[in-house]
Scaffold this active site. Structure first.
Site, PDB file in Angstrom:
ATOM      1  N   ASP A   1     -65.625 -17.183  10.193  1.00  0.00           N
ATOM      2  CA  ASP A   1     -66.457 -18.416  10.753  1.00  0.00           C
ATOM      3  C   ASP A   1     -67.307 -19.095   9.802  1.00  0.00           C
ATOM      4  O   ASP A   1     -67.754 -20.302   9.775  1.00  0.00           O
ATOM      5  CB  ASP A   1     -67.435 -17.898  11.814  1.00  0.00           C
ATOM      6  CG  ASP A   1     -66.572 -17.242  12.956  1.00  0.00           C
ATOM      7  OD1 ASP A   1     -66.240 -16.279  12.490  1.00  0.00           O
ATOM      8  OD2 ASP A   1     -66.944 -17.670  14.315  1.00  0.00           O
TER       9      ASP A   1
ATOM     10  N   LEU B   1     -71.748 -29.306  13.594  1.00  0.00           N
ATOM     11  CA  LEU B   1     -70.538 -29.098  13.793  1.00  0.00           C
ATOM     12  C   LEU B   1     -69.841 -29.397  15.339  1.00  0.00           C
ATOM     13  O   LEU B   1     -68.873 -30.154  15.138  1.00  0.00           O
ATOM     14  CB  LEU B   1     -69.983 -27.637  13.313  1.00  0.00           C
ATOM     15  CG  LEU B   1     -68.644 -27.515  13.066  1.00  0.00           C
ATOM     16  CD1 LEU B   1     -68.285 -28.101  11.695  1.00  0.00           C
ATOM     17  CD2 LEU B   1     -68.306 -26.062  12.970  1.00  0.00           C
TER      18      LEU B   1
END
Lengths: 436, 530
Positions: free
Chosen positions: B289, B425
């Site tokens: 991630d 994001l």
């Protein structure tokens, strides 16, 4: 009266209009006059307030404002350094340099206030001379003024008195074209000011001006055709200067609460020879509505004990409102400074034997707070949490100079400010027993 | 004379208040005019203390200046000693009292008080808050321990071995209005206990005068916050032979180094290196991630200790690129410059937030790590931000446990720094899907409705592309974006859009292009990659 009060200076104990006026001295816990910059700079967006002082001054204003700066603020501090203390001539030169930098950076500034501080007063920096020279140098572009907000001379709201006093000499003199005008003196929230002007228009007083104005460069005229109505109780010097210019000072209580605001507006009406029936016609429905809006808060506040610590000079009018309109019991009404003449109308409205204390010995006063165990204490920001930690509800006095509380329509909002801590107290299940 | 619109640090006497208010049984007599009492609110409001700081202000007025201010000071001293009955009395003055030279310290010493008096001289016109805190702590320790200095000169940090007990250390430096000190102490205490080390004295936070007197009895001093404790630690080293640890355990690597340093100073055997797993930061940073964190440009500004620590974590533990490093603390200028140099940067040493703002704008980072002031700056510039340092704000005293130091501190740091980027994001994904029919107009992520910093720190995707037109109005010399170029730019994720725009314009100017279209954009991209 609690036993501790016998510590207060008896020699200076005076009975006036039924109140007991006392004086106390010792360590104080109040803001200095610099703090008023926090609301003054917002009132006049084309003005800049430059404190000539120390890092303490800069830190004080940013801490009192309680917020971080979101953009470039319209106040700042020219911080004195060691070399500035060595020679005054150089300090004057340095100040000129700082002002030049500042004005180049902020070309939109029309009025620059040089604000004296404790250190600048002690080293006797001549700000009035610097202001004159700078006004000359920036002729037509920037007006440079000066006043003192120092803690050795002023507390909190007295800073506004100083700033407005500095503006008075610039107010244009009335000429034959000028009509009678009503001048409201003291910073009000813009919305409140608009509302009050509308109401005065309904009374037939259409020519209403304000000091401070919204634009520092658009000062109202002054002279014998001007009747001054003070919106704030801490402007004794400004009132004196306006009177010297020929204006009439309308005597009235201050426009806090339904009653205070009504008497304030009626006094203006009387000064303008507005007939009684028009006054009643305009004010009566407002009063009825205002009183009705107060009812739920009155229920909360009635019979509760309130103790006002000295800070803003709003304490006496607030005490009058809290007692007469909200039914609160006044334990003690502190005020940093008492101008008896200005407060005469207000003092008359306080109940017999109200303990009004001018000045402060903060430790002894807090002893009295603990002895009397009031339901609500109105105090400065530094003292609030320590009292809350002893399960005594508080209200910040600084909130009262920031909130729109003036006028009949705002009376219930004003009451709500005091009712909220008590209501919160009832809402919470748990209370702390000890912290830290 | 220095024009200041906002200041990172208060005056030095506020530093002295931090020491006095951190401790128990101390009273501070401050010769100062009314108004200076504002400093109480720093403790009772920002830090939500339920007690007033133990300070008596003389609150002299102009009319007192004509008379005998010395008598006034003495009156306040007697009254304060009688009322508060302290174990030690600090006596000092603020900026204004310094000018009238009453010398309250000497006055107090001459009064025959039955309490130790520590006189403070804190030059208000040249020094600031952290220096004042360090100096006060130093004067206090020196005043209380000086007489004993000679008895302890043969200090042996390994005495614990001979005496058959656990080694003991002092944690020096934590104070009120310091960043997360309350929780750091708990974390470091835990860390040391795991290593078989006992904490003897924590000071100044929570310490009494008796505690300070016990300091020399420990084997080692831990300098947790150099801004406050370094001068004390050096003095104790010189006069008592007590060594002190210099690593500040913020971040995984620094925490490991800290344990190594402490064990070495105490001559304890070094442990096998297994500690990296003790913080989740290591794994979270390694997990797939976190790939998107690679090379994120980060600008760091704060007090020296936290800024230097942040630079190391950013570069070595999260794989960011540090594009700016600085501090407002002149006392920490040297180590900050050294840390910046290692990163190939020139450190920004400044107390002027406008200078910091323009440095941030110039560096065009994707994340700002700073003080509350940099948080506001970042908000204005539309850049995500996390707060790593004082000056203190009420938000920096969270109700929950959230240290910066040790293993848990590293966990807190990972979350605090990475979440603002993740929010960015998420906004990007919303931008991507906004043309899908499921996506009702005006929809925002849950973040968009938050009142707190999350909302304010999220970049408005539309804003920067609009800025292009504004920019051209201002600067005619810049190349012009064609509408096709603008469209291409708008398709670039907003969090790199600013950088792409800047690079493309730079390239266009260099290449002499008057108009920027999508081809120029790709040319620029290739140019800067090469």
């Amino acid at each position: 009266m609690s036993p501790n009060v016998t510590n207060l200076n008896k020699d200076q104990k005076i009975n006036m209009s039924g109140t007991t006026l006392l004086k106390e001295s010792g360590p104080r816990e109040v803001f200095c006059g610099l703090t008023s910059i926090v609301w003054l700079h917002r009132r006049m967006p084309d003005a800049f307030f430059l404190v000539v002082g120390s890092r303490t001054c800069a830190h004080l204003i940013q801490s009192a404002a309680g917020v971080m700066i979101f953009a470039e603020p319209r106040f700042g501090t020219a911080i004195l350094e060691e070399k500035d203390l060595a020679g005054l001539a150089d300090a004057h030169e340095e100040l000129n340099r700082v002002v030049k930098d500042l004005l180049n950076r902020r070309p939109e500034i029309r009025t620059l206030f040089l604000v004296g501080s404790c250190p600048s007063e002690v080293i006797k920096l001549d700000l009035s001379r610097v202001a004159q020279q700078l006004t000359h140098a920036y002729k037509g572009r920037v007006q440079v003024l000066n006043y003192s907000g120092s803690g050795i001379e002023t507390t909190f709201t007295q800073g506004e008195d100083g700033a407005l006093s500095a503006l008075v000499p610039l107010m244009p003199e009335e000429n034959s074209n000028n009509q009678e005008q009503l001048l409201i003196v003291g910073t009000l929230a813009n919305a409140v000011e608009d509302r009050l002007k509308t109401l005065f228009q309904r009374l037939g007083i259409s020519n209403v001006a304000s000091l401070p104005p919204r634009k520092s460069s658009e000062l109202p005229s002054i002279g014998p055709k001007t009747k001054v109505l003070l919106a704030q109780p801490y402007l004794s010097n400004t009132a004196r200067l306006l009177k010297d210019k020929g204006a009439e000072i309308v005597e009235a209580p201050f426009p806090l609460g339904v009653e205070g605001s009504e008497l304030w507006m009626r006094a203006a009406g009387k000064a303008f020879n507005i007939n009684e029936s028009l006054l009643n016609k305009v004010l009566d429905p407002l009063i009825a509505r205002g009183v009705k809006a107060l009812e739920p808060y009155k229920e909360k506040l009635s019979g509760k004990k309130v103790f006002l610590l000295p800070e803003s000079q709003l304490e006496i009018p607030l005490a009058r409102f809290l007692h007469r309109e909200c039914g609160m019991q006044l334990i003690e009404v502190g005020t940093p400074y008492l101008n008896r003449e200005m407060m005469e109308c207000e003092l008359k409205l306080l109940p017999e034997n109200t303990r009004v204390v001018e000045g402060q010995h903060v430790e002894k006063q807090l002893d009295r707070v603990k002895e009397e165990n009031p339901d609500l204490v109105v105090c400065g920001m530094g003292l609030a949490n320590p009292l809350e930690a002893e399960n005594i509800s508080t209200k910040w006095s600084i909130e009262l100079v920031f909130s729109p509380i003036h006028g009949i329509d705002q009376a219930s909002d004003l009451a709500e400010l005091f009712a909220r801590p008590l209501q919160r107290n009832e809402l919470l299940d748990n209370k702390i027993s000890s912290i830290n | 004379m220095e024009l200041t619109l906002w200041t990172y640090e208060g005056p030095p006497h506020v530093g002295a208040m931090r020491i006095a208010a951190s401790m128990e049984g101390i009273h501070y007599l401050l010769h100062a005019p009314q108004g200076d009492t504002y400093a109480d609110l720093l403790f009772t409001m920002i830090e939500r203390r339920g007690q007033r700081p133990p300070v008596t202000y003389t609150t002299f007025q102009a009319r007192d200046l004509g008379g005998d201010t010395a008598e006034l000071v003495k009156g306040h001293i007697s009254e304060a000693v009688e009322r508060f009955n302290p174990d030690a009395l600090l006596v000092g003055e603020s900026c204004t009292a310094e000018l009238i030279q009453d010398q309250p310290g000497s006055l107090a010493s001459g009064m025959g008080l039955n309490v130790p008096v520590i006189s403070l001289e804190l030059p208000a016109y040249s020094k600031k808050e952290n220096w004042g805190a360090a100096e006060t702590f130093y004067q206090l320790i020196r005043g209380l321990l000086q007489e004993k200095a000679n008895d302890h000169s043969g200090h042996n940090p390994t005495a614990w071995k001979e005496q058959g007990r656990k080694p003991t250390v002092n944690l020096l430096g934590p104070s009120l209005l310091g960043f997360r000190c309350r929780d750091d102490i708990l974390e470091i205490r835990k860390l040391l206990n795991e290593n078989g080390i006992d904490v003897n004295v924590v000071a100044p936070l929570g310490a009494t005068i008796a505690d300070l007197k016990r300091i020399p009895k420990s084997d080692l001093n831990i300098c947790l916050y150099p801004e406050v404790a370094e001068s004390v630690c050096s003095w104790l080293e010189r006069n008592f032979g007590m060594p002190f640890s210099k690593t500040v355990p913020i971040g995984v690597g620094a925490t490991e180094d800290f344990i190594k340093e402490v064990r070495e100073l105490l001559e304890m055997p070094q442990q096998k290196n297994e500690s990296t797993d003790k913080s989740k930061l290591t794994w979270y940073s390694q997990s797939v991630d976190s790939n998107y964190l690679t090379g994120k440009r980060v600008f760091i500004f704060g007090d020296g200790t936290h800024a230097i620590a942040a630079a190391r974590i950013a570069q070595k533990e999260l794989g960011f690129e540090v594009v700016g490093l600085g501090t407002y603390s002149r006392e920490m200028a040297r180590p900050t410059r050294a840390a910046a140099e290692k990163l190939g940067l020139k450190a920004l040493i400044s107390n002027d937030y406008l200078e910091v703002e323009s440095a941030i704008a110039e560096a065009a980072p994707e994340l700002v790590l700073g003080t509350q002031m940099e948080r506001h700056i970042a908000k204005r510039l539309g850049i995500p931000c996390a707060v790593i340092s004082t000056p203190m704000h009420v938000q920096d005293v969270p109700a929950r446990y959230s240290p910066q130091m040790g293993w848990e501190g590293a966990n807190v740091i990972f979350d605090t720094w990475v979440h603002p980027l993740m929010m960015g994001l998420e906004e990007h994904l919303i931008g991507m899907f906004r043309h899908d029919f499921e996506f009702t107009d005006g929809h925002q992520s849950h973040l968009g409705h938050l009142g707190g910093q999350a909302h304010q720190e999220v970049v408005q995707p539309e804003k920067q592309s609009q800025d292009i037109d504004d920019l051209h109005d201002a600067e005619q010399s810049l190349p012009i974006w064609t509408s096709e170029g603008k469209e291409a730019l708008a398709k670039i994720p907003f969090f790199v859009r600013g950088k792409v725009r800047r690079n493309t314009e730079k390239y266009a100017r260099q290449a002499g292009c008057r108009n920027i279209d999508s081809e120029t954009l790709y040319d620029a991209k290739a140019h800067f990659k090469a």
